[in-house]
Enzyme design. Structure first.
Site, PDB file in Angstrom:
ATOM      1  N   LYS A 116       0.391  -1.396  -0.418  1.00 45.23           N
ATOM      2  CA  LYS A 116      -0.123   0.219   0.230  1.00 45.23           C
ATOM      3  C   LYS A 116       1.261   1.243  -0.009  1.00 45.23           C
ATOM      4  CE  LYS A 116      -4.163  -2.001   2.330  1.00 45.23           C
ATOM      5  NZ  LYS A 116      -3.677  -3.279   2.236  1.00 45.23           N
ATOM      6  N   GLU A 200      -2.898   6.286   8.502  1.00 45.67           N
ATOM      7  CA  GLU A 200      -3.068   6.825   7.458  1.00 45.67           C
ATOM      8  C   GLU A 200      -4.642   7.256   8.435  1.00 45.67           C
ATOM      9  OE1 GLU A 200      -6.322   4.419   4.625  1.00 45.67           O
ATOM     10  OE2 GLU A 200      -5.190   4.846   3.142  1.00 45.67           O
ATOM     11  N   HIS A 235     -14.298  -4.114   8.987  1.00 47.75           N
ATOM     12  CA  HIS A 235     -13.468  -3.816   7.718  1.00 47.75           C
ATOM     13  C   HIS A 235     -13.931  -4.735   6.580  1.00 47.75           C
ATOM     14  CE1 HIS A 235     -11.677  -0.514   9.870  1.00 47.75           C
ATOM     15  NE2 HIS A 235     -10.998  -1.110  10.994  1.00 47.75           N
ATOM     16  N   ARG A 297      -6.579  -8.241  -8.989  1.00 47.54           N
ATOM     17  CA  ARG A 297      -7.411  -9.610  -8.788  1.00 47.54           C
ATOM     18  C   ARG A 297      -8.943  -8.971  -9.186  1.00 47.54           C
ATOM     19  NH1 ARG A 297     -10.113  -9.262  -4.491  1.00 47.54           N
ATOM     20  NH2 ARG A 297      -9.046  -8.736  -2.352  1.00 47.54           N
TER      21      ARG A 297
END
Length: 618
Positions: A116, A200, A235, A297
């Site tokens: 990430k 983040e 999440h 994917r």
């Protein structure tokens, strides 16, 4: 065209790939572990190869065994599905080096987008907006805490190699940071073999918007519009839809153009998803939507995109891997109607959504919807893998129509004795904020407790159950549970008890069953109830409220946070159990003292193993 295909996966996605491959005349090869020897994907494939023990790390995650299976069966290509090795660049390269066709993006693209932090830096260079935060290489815990302070709480700690909701922690206060970082790193290491994280900024009212992109080997890249995946629990996506409610044409154009730029930055080939986070406090605006990550994917939720575009994304994947041009270009693609998908999981919402495993003795799924599933009645939900039973997908001319159809399908779903989230999903779809399209990722966290409570049993339901459970007095083996009230109409009164240990006294007149049933299953609004006649009056004991802490599932104890004799308060963490790649925290049910402690860090435990006992301090 590819003539034979090995699917390096299991469950519903393996079955879904097999269906498309067969429709294209492609021979299929399945792989399976010990636990999946009788699984549906094994029976659907033309050939199947055993690749190891039940644990994924000894079977589905062992790349050399999968390549060997392809070679042994003459498969020309390998499709990884999602999860497992689907985003493993080394495995993709190994497939290519073995002279096989990899049905997926180039390994270099997987590498570029796989971490990430590196992906965000690449996106900044490509002119794609990214969320504020720290994504550097310094992983010292003290340094990361300073960076979190600089970003400003609340923050998200995210595993750089993460995905699927794993390796992610929301931290609202500085004093929670250290414990959250330790837990996040531990889960990331177990799931991805990499414990590096990034920090983040947590958007207070976030919406999860993603764009489906697709590229061929001739440099063409298109988008297939957006999906909204904002309804999440811990999440993990729960309900997805396409298009996104509240998305105007200008914002859609800007968002999808950014997604195509992102895909072009890594010369993308095949199906991929660019995930964005949007600040929904002022509606969807292009200047308040930021790149989060790319999934290199096929996504779990790809069927909603297929429903609104009429495209079979697996077919496109196979054609792209075969070197063909995209079947449709951007100007040929359009949105048709609305689609909503619900993920039907084997989990118990009334017990904190703990996974529910076992035999699917009764399984009825709706025939009016698209159902992608990898199980059948009589099959098993295993503790080794993701507990998904099925994906239910509804398409309609409008959003309201699609929602109504999906809700009806959930109501028609019947699963027993494995517990599911069907009732929770049904009530979630009736939530006024969801119905109005005013959603964000915190909705379930705010209102989830009310959504897991089943509706009260109706009098007519109870009367019918009583009549089915009882036979005429003198004939029934359950006579002890029947009685007659003085000064009342001459009706029998049945004492019923449901599987939630609720007692009902139900008058009834008509005997329906010639022979009394031992139990009766009732499915209402997605919720399942099992009724039996109650033989004994008085309270029934149980684990609830008595301080007995049992293991809710088979798993491994990864930490014990108390000692015998310690005083604890209600909600205090006692221990952490790892199962199905997720961590589950067990807490004290009330203030008291730990009078018994059998849990040891590192130990494997079975379901309902006695881990601890709490007694009231008074």
């Amino acid at each position: 065209m590819i003539q034979s295909l090995l699917i390096a996966n299991r469950g519903e996605i393996a079955c879904r790939i097999i269906r498309t491959a067969h429709s294209m005349g492609i021979r299929t090869v399945a792989v399976f572990s010990d636990a999946d020897a009788n699984a549906l994907h094994v029976r659907m494939a033309d050939e199947a190869v055993h690749i190891g023990p039940s644990a994924a790390r000894e079977s589905y995650l062992v790349g050399p065994r999968i390549i060997a299976a392809a070679k042994a069966t003459g498969a020309e290509a390998i499709h990884p599905g999602y999860g497992f090795l689907s985003e493993n660049a080394e495995f993709a390269q190994s497939v290519i080096d073995a002279g096989l066709i990899w049905v997926g993006p180039n390994p270099e693209s997987i590498t570029a987008m796989g971490l990430k932090d590196a992906a965000k830096q690449l996106m900044q260079q490509a002119g794609v907006p990214v969320t504020p935060g720290y994504m550097g290489s310094n992983q010292d815990a003290g340094f990361l805490a300073i960076q979190a302070d600089a970003v400003g709480y609340p923050v998200l700690i995210k595993a750089v190699a993460g995905g699927g909701g794993k390796g992610m922690r929301l931290v609202e206060r500085p004093e929670e940071f250290a414990d959250s970082l330790t837990s996040c790193r531990r889960e990331a290491a177990a799931s991805f073999g990499n414990d590096h994280v990034l920090i983040e900024k947590y958007i207070q009212r976030p919406r999860h918007i993603e764009v489906q992109v697709f590229g061929d080997r001739h440099g063409n890249i298109v988008h297939l519009f957006e999906r909204d995946c904002s309804l999440q629990r811990r999440h993990q996506k729960v309900i997805e839809e396409a298009p996104a409610p509240g998305m105007d044409a200008a914002t859609r154009e800007a968002l999808c153009a950014a997604a195509v730029r992102a895909a072009k930055a890594v010369d993308y080939v095949g199906a991929g998803t660019i995930e964005f986070i949007a600040d929904a406090s002022e509606g969807l605006r292009a200047d308040r939507i930021w790149f989060m990550e790319m999934n290199t994917r096929l996504q779990v939720e790809h069927p909603v995109t297929e429903a609104i575009t009429g495209v079979d994304l697996v077919e496109w994947q196979l054609r792209a891997a075969n070197g063909e041009l995209l079947p449709l270009m951007q100007e040929d693609l359009a949105i048709n109607g609305w689609a909503v998908e619900a993920r039907l999981y084997a989990e118990d919402p009334e017990k904190g959504f703990l996974p529910s495993i076992g035999k699917l003795e009764h399984l009825v799924l709706p025939d009016q919807l698209r159902v992608d599933s990898g199980v059948v009645q009589g099959g098993q939900v295993s503790p080794y893998y993701d507990p998904m039973i099925a994906k239910l997908i509804a398409h309609g001319a409008t959003r309201d129509e699609a929602i109504s159809r999906l809700e009806s399908g959930l109501d028609d779903s019947e699963i027993w004795p494995v517990r599911t989230n069907a009732g929770f999903l049904s009530q979630l779809m009736q939530h006024p904020d969801f119905l109005s399209g005013d959603v964000d990722t915190g909705l379930i966290g705010r209102d989830g407790e009310a959504l897991v409570v089943p509706p009260e049993a109706e009098a007519d339901e109870l009367a019918e159950v009583a009549a089915n459970l009882a036979a005429s007095p003198g004939d029934s083996p359950w006579n002890a549970a029947l009685g007659f009230r003085l000064n009342a109409s001459p009706k029998a009164v049945a004492r019923l008890r449901d599987d939630r240990d609720t007692l009902f006294e139900v008058p009834f007149a008509e005997i329906i069953a010639a022979e009394p049933a031992r139990d009766v299953l009732v499915f209402t609004g997605g919720f399942a109830r099992r009724y039996t006649l109650d033989r004994h009056e008085g309270a029934h004991g149980g684990v609830a409220g008595d301080g007995t802490i049992l293991s809710p599932m088979p798993g491994r104890i990864i930490s014990v946070d108390v000692i015998a004799g310690e005083s604890v308060t209600k909600g205090q963490k006692l221990l952490t159990l790892e199962a199905m790649k997720m961590e589950h925290t067990l807490t004290a049910p009330f203030d008291g003292v730990v009078t018994e402690l059998n849990a040891v860090a590192g130990a494997q435990v079975q379901v309902e193993a006695l881990l601890a006992r709490i007694e009231d301090a008074a």
